[in-house]
Design an enzyme around this catalytic site. Structure first.
Site, mmCIF file in Angstrom:
data_model
loop_
_atom_site.group_PDB
_atom_site.id
_atom_site.type_symbol
_atom_site.label_atom_id
_atom_site.label_comp_id
_atom_site.label_asym_id
_atom_site.label_seq_id
_atom_site.Cartn_x
_atom_site.Cartn_y
_atom_site.Cartn_z
ATOM 1 N N ARG B 35 37.208 29.435 28.710
ATOM 2 C CA ARG B 35 37.795 30.544 28.727
ATOM 3 C C ARG B 35 38.147 30.809 27.227
ATOM 4 O O ARG B 35 38.305 32.162 26.756
ATOM 5 C CB ARG B 35 38.988 30.670 29.494
ATOM 6 C CG ARG B 35 39.701 31.991 29.523
ATOM 7 C CD ARG B 35 41.051 32.017 30.572
ATOM 8 N NE ARG B 35 40.500 31.618 31.981
ATOM 9 C CZ ARG B 35 40.412 32.422 32.731
ATOM 10 N NH1 ARG B 35 40.413 33.762 32.476
ATOM 11 N NH2 ARG B 35 40.245 32.185 33.845
ATOM 12 N N GLY B 39 45.220 27.502 30.716
ATOM 13 C CA GLY B 39 46.200 28.081 31.723
ATOM 14 C C GLY B 39 45.369 28.774 32.880
ATOM 15 O O GLY B 39 45.923 29.191 33.796
ATOM 16 N N GLY B 40 44.050 28.798 32.663
ATOM 17 C CA GLY B 40 43.068 29.510 33.771
ATOM 18 C C GLY B 40 43.605 30.814 34.146
ATOM 19 O O GLY B 40 44.089 31.549 33.298
ATOM 20 N N GLY B 184 46.246 42.580 50.648
ATOM 21 C CA GLY B 184 46.773 41.178 50.628
ATOM 22 C C GLY B 184 47.688 41.148 49.420
ATOM 23 O O GLY B 184 48.040 42.256 48.832
ATOM 24 N N GLU B 189 50.676 43.736 45.078
ATOM 25 C CA GLU B 189 51.181 43.754 43.670
ATOM 26 C C GLU B 189 50.561 44.718 42.696
ATOM 27 O O GLU B 189 51.389 45.529 42.204
ATOM 28 C CB GLU B 189 51.213 42.132 43.044
ATOM 29 C CG GLU B 189 51.963 41.375 43.957
ATOM 30 C CD GLU B 189 51.855 39.855 43.541
ATOM 31 O OE1 GLU B 189 52.390 38.690 44.013
ATOM 32 O OE2 GLU B 189 51.403 39.690 42.067
ATOM 33 N N HIS B 445 79.927 32.665 47.063
ATOM 34 C CA HIS B 445 80.295 33.719 47.376
ATOM 35 C C HIS B 445 80.639 34.897 46.294
ATOM 36 O O HIS B 445 81.469 34.486 45.675
ATOM 37 C CB HIS B 445 81.295 34.000 48.486
ATOM 38 C CG HIS B 445 81.652 35.384 48.831
ATOM 39 N ND1 HIS B 445 81.112 36.197 49.606
ATOM 40 C CD2 HIS B 445 82.654 36.210 48.541
ATOM 41 C CE1 HIS B 445 81.345 37.242 50.036
ATOM 42 N NE2 HIS B 445 82.603 37.309 49.523
HETATM 43 C C1 FAD Z 1 46.210 38.731 39.761
HETATM 44 C C2 FAD Z 1 46.523 37.307 40.423
HETATM 45 C C3 FAD Z 1 47.900 37.143 40.543
HETATM 46 C C4 FAD Z 1 48.287 35.908 40.960
HETATM 47 N N1 FAD Z 1 49.556 35.657 41.058
HETATM 48 C C5 FAD Z 1 49.802 34.260 41.559
HETATM 49 C C6 FAD Z 1 51.286 34.275 41.641
HETATM 50 O O1 FAD Z 1 52.305 34.794 41.299
HETATM 51 N N2 FAD Z 1 51.586 32.710 42.047
HETATM 52 C C7 FAD Z 1 50.568 31.992 42.454
HETATM 53 O O2 FAD Z 1 51.099 30.903 42.792
HETATM 54 N N3 FAD Z 1 49.233 32.063 42.200
HETATM 55 C C8 FAD Z 1 48.880 33.558 41.974
HETATM 56 N N4 FAD Z 1 47.638 33.664 41.719
HETATM 57 C C9 FAD Z 1 46.728 32.719 41.879
HETATM 58 C C10 FAD Z 1 46.651 31.511 40.946
HETATM 59 O O3 FAD Z 1 46.213 32.243 39.697
HETATM 60 C C11 FAD Z 1 45.594 30.519 41.237
HETATM 61 O O4 FAD Z 1 45.994 29.919 42.513
HETATM 62 C C12 FAD Z 1 45.509 29.327 40.087
HETATM 63 O O5 FAD Z 1 45.321 29.924 38.847
HETATM 64 C C13 FAD Z 1 44.529 28.389 40.394
HETATM 65 O O6 FAD Z 1 44.589 27.129 39.532
HETATM 66 P P1 FAD Z 1 43.261 26.363 39.321
HETATM 67 O O7 FAD Z 1 43.605 25.651 38.065
HETATM 68 O O8 FAD Z 1 42.708 25.847 40.530
HETATM 69 O O9 FAD Z 1 42.240 27.458 38.852
HETATM 70 P P2 FAD Z 1 41.993 28.502 37.651
HETATM 71 O O10 FAD Z 1 43.092 28.840 37.357
HETATM 72 O O11 FAD Z 1 41.232 29.525 38.239
HETATM 73 O O12 FAD Z 1 41.540 27.824 36.493
HETATM 74 C C14 FAD Z 1 40.154 27.334 36.370
HETATM 75 C C15 FAD Z 1 39.638 27.284 35.025
HETATM 76 O O13 FAD Z 1 38.500 26.467 34.720
HETATM 77 C C16 FAD Z 1 37.581 27.096 33.977
HETATM 78 N N5 FAD Z 1 36.224 26.731 34.191
HETATM 79 C C17 FAD Z 1 35.619 27.081 35.331
HETATM 80 N N6 FAD Z 1 34.270 26.461 35.277
HETATM 81 C C18 FAD Z 1 34.360 25.847 34.097
HETATM 82 C C19 FAD Z 1 33.179 24.890 33.497
HETATM 83 N N7 FAD Z 1 32.115 24.779 34.049
HETATM 84 N N8 FAD Z 1 33.741 24.386 32.275
HETATM 85 C C20 FAD Z 1 34.824 24.590 31.661
HETATM 86 N N9 FAD Z 1 35.783 25.328 32.285
HETATM 87 C C21 FAD Z 1 35.587 25.872 33.704
HETATM 88 C C22 FAD Z 1 37.829 28.720 33.947
HETATM 89 O O14 FAD Z 1 37.412 29.303 32.846
HETATM 90 C C23 FAD Z 1 39.184 28.490 34.400
HETATM 91 O O15 FAD Z 1 40.206 28.853 33.321
HETATM 92 C C24 FAD Z 1 47.231 34.929 41.117
HETATM 93 C C25 FAD Z 1 45.752 35.231 41.142
HETATM 94 C C26 FAD Z 1 45.425 36.431 40.530
HETATM 95 C C27 FAD Z 1 44.234 36.823 40.220
#
Ligand code: FAD
Lengths: 423, 466
Positions: B35, B39-40, B184, B189, B445
């Protein structure tokens, strides 16, 4: 210098143990390599030896549970001989059950309350006090074995502990009023006392595992019977020579293990188990053999049993049996195993439904050999017969496979030459 | 090239947290992220930016609608969307840079690029800065997360007007009429953000309730509260089509068998997220994905290829950042030969509307279906002194306990700061606490937390202040 004596890491899956027996007293001078203490873990008994010489001060007492890394004692390596260091047992940790259950912990310094009581959650503390049960006698199911309110309720309901009478008012009021002496009442029968002993770690662990097996697997048992005529003849013909040559008796266990391995090869699922959404098949045969020990049933494992001869199998089983009686089996020897054979026959059992040894999927039960009339070729004849049982996890083993498995064992034991030829 | 003990593919909550833990355990670790920042989804286009905008819009909403009740008058009230977005972006970049620092501190090699399996022991990385390199490792962890589900045939994303949550976080002006497809978490939100800033918001949901997987009582109350705030709901309605029609958008949906339409200027499709494994080369290692895109793993997070594991949104379970990072830690510990474990019964689930929704454990519906005998204690915030002082009295705390053992098996909160309040009950569930345990613990309290104590007492029908 003071050196701590800690609960050692005795095996991968072992996190805690109970102090079974101190071989030394506080104030004793111990030499390096002296055995200090016997620890009972859920798998085996281990001895801890002194790594230094010095005067010992015991911290954890007999019966206390210790986790890996906990300090059990300290050694003063500078001190010489019997300058008796005083035993540092805090008065409050003495078991004083009677007082303990009635007195609410002092409102201010809870540190003076007995550890077990003050560590309880508020509801568990309330209910143990109210019902007058001793928390140390209840097995906790909460995180890291903590006692929950539900544990206390379940404990009382299971009848393992009756609320102590008069431990508080509400309770006293609900006690039934004394009945007149009638036939069957204790007045006539004399004292009818009960005895309570904490479960040993092995017992506790066995209990947990058995219940877990019942909860997770779909256990079913199938039976068959085996005509032992041929194998008994074989044994009679060779037992003296065998004993002479190998120094162990020729028993039936080795034949059943051999037969089981043939059957496992034919029905691989019986030698496998479920892990998540997968079935793990093993192409090796680690056969657990249930033997009784001084602390309950244990199941040491004969590894790669498929590579062993009849004599090697008998020697392995004989050695395990002997060491089990002395509590000398190691943890490694009792972990793993892909299939189990259990011989209830040695205790006289005619028929039983063994419980799986998780994560294994099947267990073979052997039983007592008994002469019974059977029909052979249209004639009623007397034959030495044994019932065999296979309990199995129906989730991965079909009825057809389980029945076929037992038939295969039956065929191999009734005609041991099949094992030799491999058919 | 370097040979690693473990390589995390994806630098989201699952991947970067796992990589840090693996680094702490002394493993030689790399984390590959395509990305451009760590931080994803969560930090870049999910949890954090959405919460930043929710806060800005709620502040505005408070001043506009609630300050006068406190006797505070403000002359002319204005807001600046550009500044809100700038603030949000600042928070995001601060946090993602912070993670880069954390990886460095824990000796994790950060590789910028897109990874693809060449064989079970090698990945090829198409580097962000051009070129490519190969890396081998003893273990791989797939933490590639998820991406928004697109309704390609009826409402294809155009990146501007028919959009996913990612673009809904960057609208440069307040939409006039925003149609949200899906009631959902993300839909409610994002709908709340733009509604508070003045947009008309209509939510189309196929099921007959909002926040479908949540406890029934929560769904009913949430709908009432949001309607009071001005949100429109078309429940039991199916989206048929969203398309450009002149300057605006035409949204066609089905209600009680009849086709209807409405006009709007933005459509947010928030019907869920799908596990993301595009271009990962799973076919080269023989790992199959399920119909829903997820990867099957065992309880050690192993895929069908034992040294390749997967965690986070890409596997089963709730798609939540804190679930992902718990799994990241557990998988690192397992790889290091330690007992890693996640307690799925004790993972909280939060919706950051206002009031907020937070829950842990089972819902009443689930328990009914399973035939579990339970007791419920439910107390409204209306009965709480602090909530009244705040002027935030909507919502309730509902605690569900096992009828016999009194163990807490579910807790559901709608109310001010529910996201923070739930932590107490999560610890309770984690430690197998009984409702009585909460009822017997002192709560300061006056605080909102007292509602939880009262609800716990109410389980045993002995609430003191209700
Ligand atoms: C609008 C929104 C609001 C949200 N709010 C909340 C919240 O308030 N609380 C909560 O708990 N969750 C929330 N979520 C959900 C949360 O963001 C996800 O559950 C969490 O990010 C999942 O983490 P992860 O590490 O599994 O995946 P991700 O965060 O999706 O990270 C995966 C990463 O892998 C990278 N990637 C993918 N394929 C490859 C590859 N082949 N090579 C290198 N890099 C790659 C991607 O670029 C990405 O950055 C929200 C989601 C959205 C969309």
């Amino acid at each position: 210098m003071a050196v701590e004596v800690k609960m050692p890491n005795v095996g991968e899956s072992v996190q805690e143990g109970v102090i079974h027996k101190w071989r030394v007293k506080s104030g004793d001078f111990v030499n390096r390599d002296d055995v200090l203490v016997e620890l009972e873990t859920d798998k085996a008994t281990v001895e801890v030896v002194a790594e230094n010489s010095g005067v010992i001060t015991i911290v954890k007492k007999q019966g206390e549970t210790v986790a890996v890394g906990d300090v059990m004692a300290s050694l003063d390596t500078d001190a010489k001989g019997s300058t008796a260091a005083k035993e540092s047992t805090p008065a409050s940790s003495k078991p004083s059950e009677k007082a303990e259950v009635k007195l609410p912990p002092p409102p201010t310094s809870s540190s003076t309350a007995p550890a077990a009581q003050s560590d309880l959650s508020p509801a568990a503390r309330r209910i143990t006090e109210e019902l007058g049960v001793n928390p140390s006698q209840i097995v906790g199911t909460g995180k890291d074995g903590r006692l929950t309110k539900g544990d206390v309720i379940a404990h009382v309901e299971s009848g393992s502990s009756k609320p102590q009478s008069g431990s508080n008012q509400a309770n006293a009021a609900s006690q039934p009023s004394p009945v007149k002496a009638s036939l069957g009442s204790s007045a006539i029968l004399g004292a009818r006392s009960e005895r309570r002993e904490p479960m040993s770690m092995i017992r506790k662990r066995t209990a947990e595992r058995l219940v877990k097996a019942q909860e997770t697997a779909a256990i079913l048992t199938t039976f068959n019977e085996i005509d032992m005529t041929n194998v008994m003849k074989l044994r009679n013909d060779y037992k003296d020579k065998f004993k002479e040559k190998y120094g162990v008796g020729l028993g039936f266990m080795s034949f059943f293990m051999k037969a089981a391995i043939e059957a496992l090869k034919t029905f691989p699922a019986v030698n496998g188990w479920i892990e998540g959404n997968e079935i793990v098949y093993h192409d090796y045969y680690d056969i657990g053999v249930a033997v009784s020990s001084n602390r309950g049933l244990v199941v040491p494992v004969v590894r790669n049993a498929e590579r062993l001869s009849v004599a090697e199998l008998e020697m392995a089983v004989g050695d395990y049996g002997k060491r089990a009686k002395d509590g000398k089996l190691t943890i490694d020897e009792m972990t793993g195993g892909t299939f189990t054979v259990s011989n209830g026959g040695v205790f006289g059992s005619l028929m039983s439904t063994p419980i799986l040894n998780p994560p294994q999927s099947a267990i073979l039960g052997m039983h007592k050999i008994q002469e019974r009339p059977v029909v052979v070729g249209g004639q009623i004849v007397i034959r030495p017969m044994m019932y065999v049982a296979l309990s199995y996890d129906h989730r991965i083993i079909d009825g057809r496979e389980s029945v076929g498995f037992l038939v295969k064992i039956k065929e191999c034991v009734e005609d041991p030459s099949r094992i030799l030829v491999g058919v | 090239m370097a040979n690693f003990d473990v390589v995390f593919i994806g630098g989201g909550p699952a991947g970067y947290t796992g990589a840090i833990r693996a680094g702490q355990l002394g493993l030689n670790v790399a984390c590959i992220e395509s990305r451009g920042s760590l931080g994803g989804t969560c930090l870049n286009v999910g949890c954090i930016p959405s919460k930043a905008l929710l806060q800005s819009s709620e502040n505005y909403h408070q001043v506009k609608h609630k300050f006068s009740e406190h006797g505070i008058q403000i002359g002319k009230l204005e807001f600046d969307v550009a500044q809100m977005l700038k603030r949000k972006d600042g928070i995001v970049s601060g946090l993602t840079k912070g993670i880069e620092g954390l990886l460095k501190k824990n000796k994790v090699t950060y590789i910028k690029g897109k990874a693809s399996f060449v064989n079970p022991n090698t990945v090829k990385v198409a580097l962000t800065d051009g070129g490519s390199e190969e890396h081998t490792a003893k273990n791989f962890v797939i933490s590639t997360g998820s991406s928004p589900i697109e309704l390609r045939s009826i409402a294809p994303f155009d990146g501007k007007d028919i959009v996913s949550s990612t673009e809904a976080l960057t609208f440069d002006k307040v939409p006039e009429h925003l149609v949200v497809v899906g009631a959902g978490v993300i839909g409610l939100e994002m709908g709340s953000v733009w509604m508070r800033l003045g947009a008309k918001v209509t939510v189309i949901e196929a099921l007959d309730r909002v926040l479908p997987p949540m406890d029934g009582a929560v769904s009913v109350e949430m709908k009432k509260i949001l309607e009071k705030q001005g949100m429109n709901f078309l429940l039991g309605c199916k989206l048929l089509k969203a398309e450009k029609s002149g300057k605006s958008l035409k949204v066609t949906y089905e209600q009680e068998g009849k086709s209807k339409d409405l006009s709007c200027d933005k459509v947010l499709v928030a019907v869920g997220r799908r596990a993301y494994t595009d271009g990962l080369g799973l076919e080269n290692v023989g790992i199959a994905t399920r119909k829903d895109g997820k990867i099957d793993v065992n309880h050690h997070y192993q895929t069908s290829v034992a040294h390749i594991r997967a965690v986070g949104d890409v596997i089963d379970g709730p798609m939540l950042a804190h679930k992902a990072d718990e799994e990241g830690v557990a998988v690192a510990e397992l790889i290091a030969g330690k007992p890693g474990h996640v307690n799925y019964q004790a993972i909280p689930n939060v919706v950051y509307t206002w009031p907020e929704v937070a829950s842990v454990g089972s819902t009443e519906e689930e328990l009914k279906a399973k035939g579990v005998d339970y007791k419920v204690g439910k107390i409204p915030f209306m009965a709480n002194g602090r909530a009244r002082c705040f002027g935030e009295t909507d919502g309730f705390v509902k605690i569900i306990a096992d009828a016999k053992s009194d163990k807490i098996i579910g807790a559901h909160i709608i109310g001010p700061n529910a996201s923070e309040l739930i932590a107490e009950l999560v610890i309770g569930v984690e430690f197998s606490a009984s409702a009585e345990d909460i009822g017997r613990s002192s709560h300061a309290h006056p605080t909102l937390a007292e509602v939880m104590k009262e609800a716990a007492l109410a389980v045993d029908k002995r609430a003191l202040n209700f």
